[in-house]
Design an enzyme around this catalytic site. Structure first.
Site, mmCIF file in Angstrom:
data_model
loop_
_atom_site.group_PDB
_atom_site.id
_atom_site.type_symbol
_atom_site.label_atom_id
_atom_site.label_comp_id
_atom_site.label_asym_id
_atom_site.label_seq_id
_atom_site.Cartn_x
_atom_site.Cartn_y
_atom_site.Cartn_z
ATOM 1 N N GLU A 52 -5.706 -8.329 -1.420
ATOM 2 C CA GLU A 52 -6.420 -8.099 -0.153
ATOM 3 C C GLU A 52 -7.847 -7.687 -0.468
ATOM 4 O OE1 GLU A 52 -5.017 -5.431 2.927
ATOM 5 O OE2 GLU A 52 -2.937 -5.908 2.436
ATOM 6 N N GLU A 54 0.818 -1.223 0.000
ATOM 7 C CA GLU A 54 0.000 0.000 0.000
ATOM 8 C C GLU A 54 0.851 1.273 0.000
ATOM 9 O OE1 GLU A 54 -2.722 -0.745 3.270
ATOM 10 O OE2 GLU A 54 -4.091 -1.767 1.912
HETATM 11 C C1 BG6 Z 1 -4.663 -2.983 4.668
HETATM 12 C C2 BG6 Z 1 -3.365 -3.470 5.224
HETATM 13 O O1 BG6 Z 1 -4.640 -1.616 4.669
HETATM 14 O O2 BG6 Z 1 -5.837 -3.230 5.357
HETATM 15 C C3 BG6 Z 1 -3.492 -4.564 6.262
HETATM 16 O O3 BG6 Z 1 -2.477 -3.873 4.215
HETATM 17 C C4 BG6 Z 1 -4.683 -4.299 7.149
HETATM 18 O O4 BG6 Z 1 -2.290 -4.747 6.911
HETATM 19 C C5 BG6 Z 1 -5.931 -4.292 6.278
HETATM 20 O O5 BG6 Z 1 -4.809 -5.221 8.190
HETATM 21 C C6 BG6 Z 1 -7.224 -4.119 7.029
HETATM 22 O O6 BG6 Z 1 -7.163 -2.965 7.803
HETATM 23 P P1 BG6 Z 1 -7.364 -2.994 9.352
HETATM 24 O O7 BG6 Z 1 -7.031 -1.619 9.799
HETATM 25 O O8 BG6 Z 1 -8.786 -3.323 9.582
HETATM 26 O O9 BG6 Z 1 -6.443 -4.016 9.888
#
Ligand code: BG6
Length: 469
Positions: free
Chosen positions: A365, A167
């Protein structure tokens, strides 16, 4: 009938700093995730420690076994920088760390799962953040590249898919966690922005070149989060605000990575703020752009934005880029933490990305966090998660089938529960529940949730199961 391409990669992704625990074991040093000062996000109630997390460090074999049973053909994890270089400027790497990830890769390969390796994922050694101000300082790029070279050398015969930087587009906006940096008091936000944007681009570019020179057949990508915003209303100032916001929070990173140069809108951005548009290392950025194989993305939500009224155009733009908060659309539902759920927006983003760059996209993701209460057998009936992934996968399919988008695979966030980026274990994303109370051997029990069985059937049918409501 839904049917994904034959070679489509199915799987999940984990950020190892958020899952491993064992935060000082076998020579690991603390990193910016371990030491970050947390500001509670909306909906957050506690901060948990990364000392134990999901105990993935000791239980990854069990986790990978469950991923194999789910049918994973690919799995993304991050090599924790401070496990290999505990201080970041160490003369020699930590052999125990290298050995650990090599074993993890071997375990994946033995399970028939393609490893996808991320290189910086909220894990810069804390020492580099404190001593050098992270990627604000060019010295840290050199240390990062030395680290990348060592990891690549160790894994080069086993790993094909690489992601240089998690990211990266968030680095100027969340500099502490994403770039190990903070804005010095005497530095203007736009100047800081320029420095972080450039230094991370340079770090990415040099990582691409390092990987490609060691592994010519490697598949290398940069990665962005997709913080997609749409206008709050059809008012032209809201439409303009969404355009400006997407340009600087999303497009800029891939525009530079894919073209190898700074786009004209960004040169004007600098000129209008009296910032010199001089950059070192442009040749490396150019060379790396020619070697980039695909683009990796994370997508969670879509938000809306309102325009900012200011006759001074630069002030208006700065407000939109740096200060304007985004809102949840009235037409969408949201999670406990205020993350709006917009599967159709996912298709829009995928399609827009592909039309702009014409490069294969790897979804590395996508997932939903829920508050969960298990039954007496630790079983969780997470129908909301099933719905979220079903809807988003249907959008992925539409992007492939109707928009002609080339998509390499879908890696769900995430196979197992682990700490959120704000270190909250209640915020669960997994297909596999992790019980946070250790048993008599210090192990955390793993229990597949309802979504585990559902995702297994989706993978086994190569997506056909998505047709069924
Ligand atoms: C992404 C990251 O931004 O979102 C992760 O790469 C992160 O590391 C994921 O866990 C979900 O966000 P959060 O804040 O709910 O953990």
């Amino acid at each position: 009938m839904i049917k994904f391409p034959d070679n489509f990669l199915w799987g999940g992704a984990v950020s190892n700093v958020q899952a491993e625990g064992a935060w000082l074991t076998d020579g690991k040093g603390l990193n910016v995730y371990d030491t970050q000062e947390i500001t509670f996000e909306s909906g957050q109630t506690v901060i948990d420690s990364s000392e134990l997390a999901s105990n993935h460090y000791y239980q990854y074999h069990e986790d990978i076994k469950l991923m194999k049973e789910m049918g994973f053909t690919a799995y993304r994890f991050s090599v924790v920088w401070s496990r290999i270089h505990p201080l970041g400027d160490d003369e020699e790497p930590n052999e125990a760390g290298l050995h650990y990830y090599e074993n993890m890769v071997d375990c994946l390969i033995a399970a028939g799962i393609e490893p996808v390796v991320s290189l910086v994922h909220f894990d810069m050694p804390d020492n580099l953040a404190k001593k050098h101000n992270g990627f604000y300082n060019k010295k840290v790029i050199d240390l990062y590249i030395k680290h990348v070279g060592i990891v690549v050398e160790r894994l080069k015969t086993k790993v094909k898919y690489w992601i240089t930087y998690n990211e990266m587009n968030l680095a100027p906006f969340h500099p502490g966690l994403v770039a190990g940096a903070r804005r010095p008091e005497n530095v203007e936000p736009a100047v800081f922005f320029k420095t972080i944007v450039h230094n991370t681009q340079l770090a990415h570019a040099r990582a691409v070149l390092t990987i490609k020179s060691a592994i010519p057949h490697a598949k290398v990508s940069g990665m962005t989060n997709c913080p997609w915003v749409v206008p709050a209303t059809s008012a032209p100032e809201d439409v303009l605000a969404s355009h400006i916001r997407n340009t600087y929070h999303l497009w800029l990173t891939f525009d530079v990575m894919t073209s190898g140069k700074y786009p004209s809108y960004y040169l004007k951005f600098l000129e209008n703020r009296g910032i010199e548009a001089a950059f070192d290392g442009l040749d490396e950025i150019k060379q790396a752009s020619e070697k980039l194989d695909y683009l990796s993305i994370s997508y969670y939500q879509t938000n809306t934005i309102r325009g900012v009224k200011n006759e001074n155009v630069v002030a208006m733009e700065d407000a939109i880029i740096f200060n304007q908060s985004v809102e949840i659309s009235e037409t969408l539902s949201a999670t406990e933490w205020g993350w709006a759920i917009d599967p159709l927006g996912f298709r829009t983003v995928l399609s827009a990305l592909y039309q702009r760059y014409q490069k294969p996209i790897f979804i590395v993701e996508n997932g939903i966090a829920l508050l969960e209460t298990p039954d007496e057998n630790q079983f969780v009936s997470d129908d909301t998660r099933i719905q979220y992934h079903r809807d988003h996968l249907q959008s992925v399919y539409q992007a492939i089938q109707h928009d002609g988008v080339e998509i390499i695979g879908y890696l769900a966030w995430s196979p197992i529960d682990f700490l959120s980026s704000h270190k909250e274990m209640r915020k669960r994303y997994g297909f596999i529940r992790i019980d946070t109370t250790p048993d008599e051997n210090g192990l955390l029990r793993r229990t597949p949730k309802k979504s585990w069985y559902w995702y297994q059937s989706v993978i086994n049918s190569n997506g056909e199961q998505l047709d069924e409501a």
